[in-house]
Design an enzyme around this catalytic site. Structure first.
Site, PDB file in Angstrom:
ATOM      1  N   GLU A  89       0.828  -1.202   0.000  1.00 51.58           N
ATOM      2  CA  GLU A  89       0.000   0.000   0.000  1.00 51.58           C
ATOM      3  C   GLU A  89       0.869   1.262   0.000  1.00 51.58           C
ATOM      4  O   GLU A  89       2.014   1.251   0.469  1.00 51.58           O
ATOM      5  CB  GLU A  89      -0.926   0.004   1.218  1.00 51.58           C
ATOM      6  CG  GLU A  89      -1.958  -1.107   1.132  1.00 51.58           C
ATOM      7  CD  GLU A  89      -2.968  -1.121   2.266  1.00 51.58           C
ATOM      8  OE1 GLU A  89      -4.138  -1.409   1.997  1.00 51.58           O
ATOM      9  OE2 GLU A  89      -2.597  -0.869   3.429  1.00 51.58           O
ATOM     10  N   CYS A 102       3.600   8.491   1.464  1.00 50.35           N
ATOM     11  CA  CYS A 102       4.139   7.526   2.417  1.00 50.35           C
ATOM     12  C   CYS A 102       4.265   6.220   1.659  1.00 50.35           C
ATOM     13  O   CYS A 102       3.266   5.652   1.221  1.00 50.35           O
ATOM     14  CB  CYS A 102       3.139   7.422   3.576  1.00 50.35           C
ATOM     15  SG  CYS A 102       3.593   6.213   4.795  1.00 50.35           S
ATOM     16  N   CYS A 109       6.616  -7.138   6.738  1.00 52.56           N
ATOM     17  CA  CYS A 109       7.774  -6.709   7.522  1.00 52.56           C
ATOM     18  C   CYS A 109       8.136  -7.820   8.496  1.00 52.56           C
ATOM     19  O   CYS A 109       7.265  -8.473   9.067  1.00 52.56           O
ATOM     20  CB  CYS A 109       7.450  -5.429   8.305  1.00 52.56           C
ATOM     21  SG  CYS A 109       8.880  -4.804   9.227  1.00 52.56           S
ATOM     22  N   CYS A 113       6.721  -5.872  15.173  1.00 52.02           N
ATOM     23  CA  CYS A 113       6.230  -4.969  16.224  1.00 52.02           C
ATOM     24  C   CYS A 113       4.763  -5.306  16.484  1.00 52.02           C
ATOM     25  O   CYS A 113       3.960  -5.408  15.544  1.00 52.02           O
ATOM     26  CB  CYS A 113       6.376  -3.513  15.794  1.00 52.02           C
ATOM     27  SG  CYS A 113       8.072  -3.103  15.344  1.00 52.02           S
ATOM     28  N   CYS A 116       1.711  -2.987  15.200  1.00 49.70           N
ATOM     29  CA  CYS A 116       1.708  -2.551  13.800  1.00 49.70           C
ATOM     30  C   CYS A 116       1.037  -3.609  12.915  1.00 49.70           C
ATOM     31  O   CYS A 116       1.420  -4.785  12.957  1.00 49.70           O
ATOM     32  CB  CYS A 116       3.158  -2.330  13.357  1.00 49.70           C
ATOM     33  SG  CYS A 116       3.349  -2.096  11.582  1.00 49.70           S
ATOM     34  N   CYS A 331      -0.529   5.655  10.196  1.00 50.89           N
ATOM     35  CA  CYS A 331       0.688   4.935  10.585  1.00 50.89           C
ATOM     36  C   CYS A 331       0.336   3.595  11.216  1.00 50.89           C
ATOM     37  O   CYS A 331      -0.473   3.530  12.137  1.00 50.89           O
ATOM     38  CB  CYS A 331       1.472   5.724  11.628  1.00 50.89           C
ATOM     39  SG  CYS A 331       2.184   7.206  11.015  1.00 50.89           S
TER      40      CYS A 331
HETATM   41  N1  SAH Z   1       9.550   0.163   9.669  1.00 50.21           N
HETATM   42  C1  SAH Z   1       9.770   1.549   9.811  1.00 50.21           C
HETATM   43  C2  SAH Z   1       8.907   2.399   8.913  1.00 50.21           C
HETATM   44  C3  SAH Z   1       7.481   1.973   8.707  1.00 50.21           C
HETATM   45  S1  SAH Z   1       6.433   2.113  10.112  1.00 50.21           S
HETATM   46  C4  SAH Z   1       9.613   1.975  11.260  1.00 50.21           C
HETATM   47  O1  SAH Z   1       9.122   1.182  12.058  1.00 50.21           O
HETATM   48  O2  SAH Z   1      10.021   3.095  11.585  1.00 50.21           O
HETATM   49  C5  SAH Z   1       6.106   3.850  10.166  1.00 50.21           C
HETATM   50  C6  SAH Z   1       5.806   4.392  11.543  1.00 50.21           C
HETATM   51  O3  SAH Z   1       4.528   3.951  12.006  1.00 50.21           O
HETATM   52  C7  SAH Z   1       6.793   3.970  12.597  1.00 50.21           C
HETATM   53  O4  SAH Z   1       7.144   5.082  13.398  1.00 50.21           O
HETATM   54  C8  SAH Z   1       6.003   2.979  13.401  1.00 50.21           C
HETATM   55  O5  SAH Z   1       6.494   2.779  14.693  1.00 50.21           O
HETATM   56  C9  SAH Z   1       4.655   3.611  13.377  1.00 50.21           C
HETATM   57  N2  SAH Z   1       3.537   2.736  13.765  1.00 50.21           N
HETATM   58  C10 SAH Z   1       3.424   1.414  13.589  1.00 50.21           C
HETATM   59  N3  SAH Z   1       2.239   0.967  14.064  1.00 50.21           N
HETATM   60  C11 SAH Z   1       1.593   2.064  14.538  1.00 50.21           C
HETATM   61  C12 SAH Z   1       0.312   2.264  15.109  1.00 50.21           C
HETATM   62  N4  SAH Z   1      -0.521   1.257  15.293  1.00 50.21           N
HETATM   63  N5  SAH Z   1      -0.025   3.519  15.473  1.00 50.21           N
HETATM   64  C13 SAH Z   1       0.826   4.549  15.257  1.00 50.21           C
HETATM   65  N6  SAH Z   1       2.028   4.422  14.701  1.00 50.21           N
HETATM   66  C14 SAH Z   1       2.417   3.191  14.339  1.00 50.21           C
HETATM   67 FE1  SF4 Z   2       7.937  -3.199  10.612  1.00 50.27          FE
HETATM   68 FE2  SF4 Z   2       5.707  -2.073  11.482  1.00 50.27          FE
HETATM   69 FE3  SF4 Z   2       7.743  -2.448  13.159  1.00 50.27          FE
HETATM   70 FE4  SF4 Z   2       7.942  -0.586  11.202  1.00 50.27          FE
HETATM   71  S1  SF4 Z   2       6.520  -0.593  12.943  1.00 50.27           S
HETATM   72  S2  SF4 Z   2       9.471  -2.135  11.818  1.00 50.27           S
HETATM   73  S3  SF4 Z   2       6.743  -1.617   9.580  1.00 50.27           S
HETATM   74  S4  SF4 Z   2       6.560  -4.069  12.141  1.00 50.27           S
END
Ligand code: SAH
Ligand code: SF4
Length: 351
Positions: A89, A102, A109, A113, A116, A331
């Site tokens: 996406e 974005c 990934c 996390c 996410c 995000c």
């Molecule tokens: N993998 C990279 C970039 C993609 S994620 C990273 O983790 O930085 C982009 C951003 O979205 C990151 O700051 C991540 O921590 C944040 N993010 C992930 N899940 C989220 C959520 N449920 N609510 C708000 N931010 C989130």
């Molecule tokens: Fe991967 Fe989501 Fe963690 Fe970014 S926040 S490193 S996209 S799992």
């Protein structure tokens, strides 16, 4: 070939060896500088364009599967099918004087996390340079159609850009050198891949670096960001310190506020200890809801309170307003689930 944007100039020189040499430059300029599709490069004769349209390698790598519009037309999310049918996406956000895209760097990934949606789905594969570039070029074209102009690119879509370093940097160089977008308008966001941060320290482009920290002590962080076991906070801090000292660039820290997980005074104080020596700016957003994680974002009162805790500790923090929550484009919500076409509105209706 994953996408025609994976091809280099030499490829075109070889393909067009029986044509005048300026054709290669015309194609290159049309594709990158003007962001045109091959069939729309009117510098080329029509019959020649028709011939090119039949070449297998010159096909786009992304097929649009769905387009969702949120925030009254100001946020647009695209779901793409890749040639191997994986999905990614991209989100375009329009503001009065700028537009940000974005983009995704991987399908899925591997970092896992917990909060996410992309991480919850696991890793599928790396994107190629061309698949990354194609998202940018489509966004440039769309912004133009909507009387806007793409000004910023953030690697905050699906995937961890520093775990796909080579393709991401090849794409960044083309964005900078061929498309002509200044490096300081490009932001790479990382969960804290230390070797990637060290490599970025050696690069000569003024790209912005954002660290997704979210917790500033290893014990709490590792529970929600498992890759922290490999790259502990101290190692990330040391890599960033060297980065700041060597490049004189600023880093920013992302902190998604999670109710009762990282929004106390103690959390703010640990964050201040990390951010202050780096002179880093902090971006706060309340966590967005995702299907497989019960914790919700901190409420507005707690978000503001956390900001004032930070301010009292000498840290500058901005509260970021989320875009696209109504279409799961915010995000952490990108999951590439093309389950229905509900909410699918064609972009033409916005013009
Ligand atoms: N993998 C990279 C970039 C993609 S994620 C990273 O983790 O930085 C982009 C951003 O979205 C990151 O700051 C991540 O921590 C944040 N993010 C992930 N899940 C989220 C959520 N449920 N609510 C708000 N931010 C989130
Ligand atoms: Fe991967 Fe989501 Fe963690 Fe970014 S926040 S490193 S996209 S799992």
């Amino acid at each position: 070939m994953a996408s025609l944007y994976d091809l280099d100039r030499q490829y075109f020189s070889q393909l067009l060896k029986d044509h005048p040499t300026y054709r290669v430059e015309q194609i290159w300029k049309g594709l990158y500088n003007q962001g045109l599709q091959l069939q729309d490069i009117t510098d080329l004769p029509k019959t020649f364009r028709q011939e090119l349209a039949l070449v297998e390698d010159l096909q786009p790598g992304l097929a649009l599967l769905a387009e969702k519009i949120g925030d009254k037309g100001k946020t647009i999310k695209w779901l793409w099918g890749l040639k191997d049918h994986r999905q990614i996406e991209t989100v375009l956000m329009l503001y009065p004087k700028r537009a940000t895209v974005c983009i995704s760097s991987q399908a899925g990934c591997a970092m896992g996390c917990t909060f996410c949606a992309t991480g919850q789905g696991g890793f599928e594969r790396q994107l190629t340079k061309g698949e990354i570039l194609e998202q940018v070029i489509y966004a440039i074209r769309t912004a133009k159609q909507l009387n806007s102009k793409l000004t910023n690119i953030v690697f905050m879509g699906m995937g961890e850009p520093l775990a796909n370093y080579a393709s991401v940097w090849k794409a960044i160089r083309i964005i900078n050198q061929e498309i002509g977008l200044a490096a300081r308008h490009i932001t790479v966001s990382t969960v804290g891949i230390v070797p990637g941060i060290r490599k970025m320290t050696q690069e000569n482009l003024q790209v912005n670096l954002a660290l997704s920290l979210h917790c500033a002590n290893n014990e709490s962080r590792n529970k929600i960001i498992p890759i922290g076991l490999r790259y502990p906070i101290e190692d990330i801090f040391n890599a960033l310190l060297e980065y700041v000292q060597k490049t004189h660039r600023r880093v920013s820290i992302e902190w998604a506020l999670m109710d009762n997980i990282n929004d106390s005074y103690k959390d703010a104080s640990e964050l201040a200890d990390f951010a202050n020596p780096l002179d880093a700016h902090v971006n706060l957003i309340p966590l967005n809801p995702t299907p497989n994680w019960p914790t919700r974002g901190s409420n507005t009162h707690k978000v503001k309170q956390f900001q004032s805790f930070l301010s009292s500790l000498g840290v500058n923090a901005t509260i970021r307003h989320n875009r696209g929550t109504d279409i799961s484009a915010a995000c952490g919500q990108l999951a590439a689930e093309n389950t229905s076409s509900k909410g699918l509105i064609k972009i033409q209706s916005l013009k």
